[in-house]
Write a protein that holds these residues in place. Sequence first.
Motif, PDB file in Angstrom:
ATOM      1  N   ALA A  83       0.917  -1.491   0.488  1.00 41.55           N
ATOM      2  CA  ALA A  83       0.142   0.104  -0.010  1.00 41.55           C
ATOM      3  C   ALA A  83       0.577   1.190   0.309  1.00 41.55           C
ATOM      4  CB  ALA A  83      -1.079   0.234   1.538  1.00 41.55           C
ATOM      5  N   ARG A  84       2.077   1.425   1.062  1.00 43.33           N
ATOM      6  CA  ARG A  84       2.760   2.049   1.158  1.00 43.33           C
ATOM      7  C   ARG A  84       3.723   2.857  -0.235  1.00 43.33           C
ATOM      8  NH1 ARG A  84       3.776   0.210   6.164  1.00 43.33           N
ATOM      9  NH2 ARG A  84       5.808  -0.729   5.609  1.00 43.33           N
ATOM     10  N   ARG A  85       3.841   1.879  -1.926  1.00 39.76           N
ATOM     11  CA  ARG A  85       4.692   1.264  -2.648  1.00 39.76           C
ATOM     12  C   ARG A  85       3.720   1.734  -3.787  1.00 39.76           C
ATOM     13  NH1 ARG A  85       6.533  -2.571  -4.899  1.00 39.76           N
ATOM     14  NH2 ARG A  85       5.684  -3.592  -3.944  1.00 39.76           N
ATOM     15  N   LEU A  86       2.289   2.042  -3.158  1.00 37.87           N
ATOM     16  CA  LEU A  86       1.139   2.221  -4.300  1.00 37.87           C
ATOM     17  C   LEU A  86       1.166   3.795  -3.661  1.00 37.87           C
ATOM     18  CD1 LEU A  86      -1.441  -1.201  -4.083  1.00 37.87           C
ATOM     19  CD2 LEU A  86      -0.614   0.564  -6.492  1.00 37.87           C
ATOM     20  N   ALA A  87       0.956   4.367  -3.001  1.00 38.30           N
ATOM     21  CA  ALA A  87       0.643   5.648  -2.510  1.00 38.30           C
ATOM     22  C   ALA A  87       2.131   6.094  -3.263  1.00 38.30           C
ATOM     23  CB  ALA A  87       0.437   5.695  -1.126  1.00 38.30           C
ATOM     24  N   ARG A  88       3.193   5.762  -3.183  1.00 35.48           N
ATOM     25  CA  ARG A  88       4.484   6.838  -4.022  1.00 35.48           C
ATOM     26  C   ARG A  88       4.494   6.626  -4.981  1.00 35.48           C
ATOM     27  NH1 ARG A  88       7.106   4.015   0.753  1.00 35.48           N
ATOM     28  NH2 ARG A  88       7.862   2.477  -0.465  1.00 35.48           N
ATOM     29  N   GLY A  89       3.515   5.430  -5.577  1.00 36.24           N
ATOM     30  CA  GLY A  89       3.993   5.598  -7.228  1.00 36.24           C
ATOM     31  C   GLY A  89       4.858   4.506  -7.371  1.00 36.24           C
ATOM     32  N   GLU A  90       5.486   4.119  -6.784  1.00 34.00           N
ATOM     33  CA  GLU A  90       6.852   2.780  -7.048  1.00 34.00           C
ATOM     34  C   GLU A  90       6.281   1.225  -7.772  1.00 34.00           C
ATOM     35  OE1 GLU A  90       8.747   2.819  -3.224  1.00 34.00           O
ATOM     36  OE2 GLU A  90       9.008   4.885  -3.454  1.00 34.00           O
ATOM     37  N   ALA A  91       4.813   0.949  -7.004  1.00 31.21           N
ATOM     38  CA  ALA A  91       3.654  -0.171  -7.944  1.00 31.21           C
ATOM     39  C   ALA A  91       2.185   0.361  -8.760  1.00 31.21           C
ATOM     40  CB  ALA A  91       3.475  -1.267  -6.539  1.00 31.21           C
ATOM     41  N   GLY A  92       2.032  -1.142  -9.135  1.00 31.72           N
ATOM     42  CA  GLY A  92       0.760  -0.160 -10.133  1.00 31.72           C
ATOM     43  C   GLY A  92       1.029  -0.881 -11.323  1.00 31.72           C
ATOM     44  N   SER A  93      -0.241  -0.426 -12.420  1.00 30.12           N
ATOM     45  CA  SER A  93       0.162   0.174 -13.522  1.00 30.12           C
ATOM     46  C   SER A  93       0.207   1.462 -14.544  1.00 30.12           C
ATOM     47  CB  SER A  93      -0.937  -1.391 -13.498  1.00 30.12           C
ATOM     48  OG  SER A  93      -2.549  -0.728 -14.159  1.00 30.12           O
ATOM     49  N   LEU A  94       0.646   1.294 -15.004  1.00 28.10           N
ATOM     50  CA  LEU A  94       0.710   2.104 -16.413  1.00 28.10           C
ATOM     51  C   LEU A  94       0.511   1.840 -18.038  1.00 28.10           C
ATOM     52  CD1 LEU A  94       2.611   4.941 -14.752  1.00 28.10           C
ATOM     53  CD2 LEU A  94       1.119   5.072 -15.227  1.00 28.10           C
ATOM     54  N   THR A  95      -0.189   2.570 -18.330  1.00 25.82           N
ATOM     55  CA  THR A  95      -0.656   2.160 -19.887  1.00 25.82           C
ATOM     56  C   THR A  95      -0.040   2.534 -20.567  1.00 25.82           C
ATOM     57  OG1 THR A  95      -3.144   0.904 -19.283  1.00 25.82           O
ATOM     58  CG2 THR A  95      -2.349   1.532 -21.798  1.00 25.82           C
ATOM     59  N   LEU A  96       1.074   2.686 -21.194  1.00 22.87           N
ATOM     60  CA  LEU A  96       1.969   3.718 -22.137  1.00 22.87           C
ATOM     61  C   LEU A  96       1.383   3.548 -23.977  1.00 22.87           C
ATOM     62  CD1 LEU A  96       5.836   2.854 -21.080  1.00 22.87           C
ATOM     63  CD2 LEU A  96       3.668   4.761 -20.155  1.00 22.87           C
ATOM     64  N   GLY A  97       1.444   4.422 -24.293  1.00 26.27           N
ATOM     65  CA  GLY A  97       1.231   4.748 -25.656  1.00 26.27           C
ATOM     66  C   GLY A  97       2.348   5.251 -26.469  1.00 26.27           C
ATOM     67  N   PHE A  98       2.649   4.293 -27.397  1.00 27.00           N
ATOM     68  CA  PHE A  98       4.261   5.209 -28.663  1.00 27.00           C
ATOM     69  C   PHE A  98       4.168   5.009 -29.445  1.00 27.00           C
ATOM     70  CE2 PHE A  98       4.325   1.117 -27.500  1.00 27.00           C
ATOM     71  CZ  PHE A  98       5.148   0.373 -29.010  1.00 27.00           C
ATOM     72  N   THR A  99       4.752   5.615 -30.470  1.00 24.09           N
ATOM     73  CA  THR A  99       4.602   5.603 -31.868  1.00 24.09           C
ATOM     74  C   THR A  99       6.059   4.486 -32.831  1.00 24.09           C
ATOM     75  OG1 THR A  99       6.701   7.118 -31.440  1.00 24.09           O
ATOM     76  CG2 THR A  99       4.507   7.919 -32.005  1.00 24.09           C
TER      77      THR A  99
END
Length: 292
Positions: free
Chosen positions: A82-98
């Motif tokens: 939970a602490r890592r999620l709050a700090r942005g050190e865990a979780g998920s991101l969707t990236l778009g790229f050329t």
Amino acid sequence: MELHQLRCFVAVAEELHFGRAAIRMHMTQPPLSRQVQLLERALGIQLFERNNRSVRLTTAGAGFLRDARHILAFSDQAADGARRLARGEAGSLTLGFTAVSAYQMIPQLLARAQEQLPGLQFTLREMVSSAQLEALAAHRIDVAFVRQINDADGLDGQLISREPLLVVLPHNHPLARETAIAVSALDQQPFVMYAPDEGRYFYDCIAGQFALSGVKPRYVYHLGQTHTVVSMVKAGLGLAIVPASAAQLHSEGLVFKPLLDAQLHAELYMVSRHDNDNPALPAFRRLVEGLN
């Protein structure tokens, strides 16, 4: 049954001495004994056999010790997660790229993220810049890596790279002997051009330079992706102007030359929405900024 009671129980079970367990728990012995008694009452079993000389685990206590350790370890894991999620050190991101950014920049970025933010998971979406901006507006991606951005409200955009455009041609072409190639030398040359829809950014950049220089190549194909453009040049079907990072492709038999009398560059921007509250986004943006 409370976590504090479990920690007190585990301390006594491992020390088999209430005094040493109390010191380990940074408390006095009577409150520690009280926590163990409350735990036994909650479970309805006796965890320890005690007398004036010794403390021993009962059979039920020994079995419960294994489970108590698992519960405490899982609790610590959950809190850390939970602490890592709050700090942005865990979780998920969707990236778009050329597609071009996937030749070098995106692999480098993901390698650094794996090292510095190992708890972060990525979903990758290869799209042209216009499709990325549409996906960003629809909340289908968190971050876009695009060639150009507009002044739309609600977007954070930052220039992260700028690379030159080079002429690519077969190594046995007469112009391949030149150190740099004049734009005028491309007049009436067979030329593999970007498509004005799928490759709009590069099409506008290159066609604009040709118009400015009064040069009219013979367009043999209009294509959307750089790797396809390079493949056509490799097959001897014409020359082309591509980003310098295209040299990362399988380019045996090809040479890449700068333009003599023009400086064309391809820019890449990182874009995200103001209202994206994904806690992983700020940490990821800092990581990308650190690449420069």
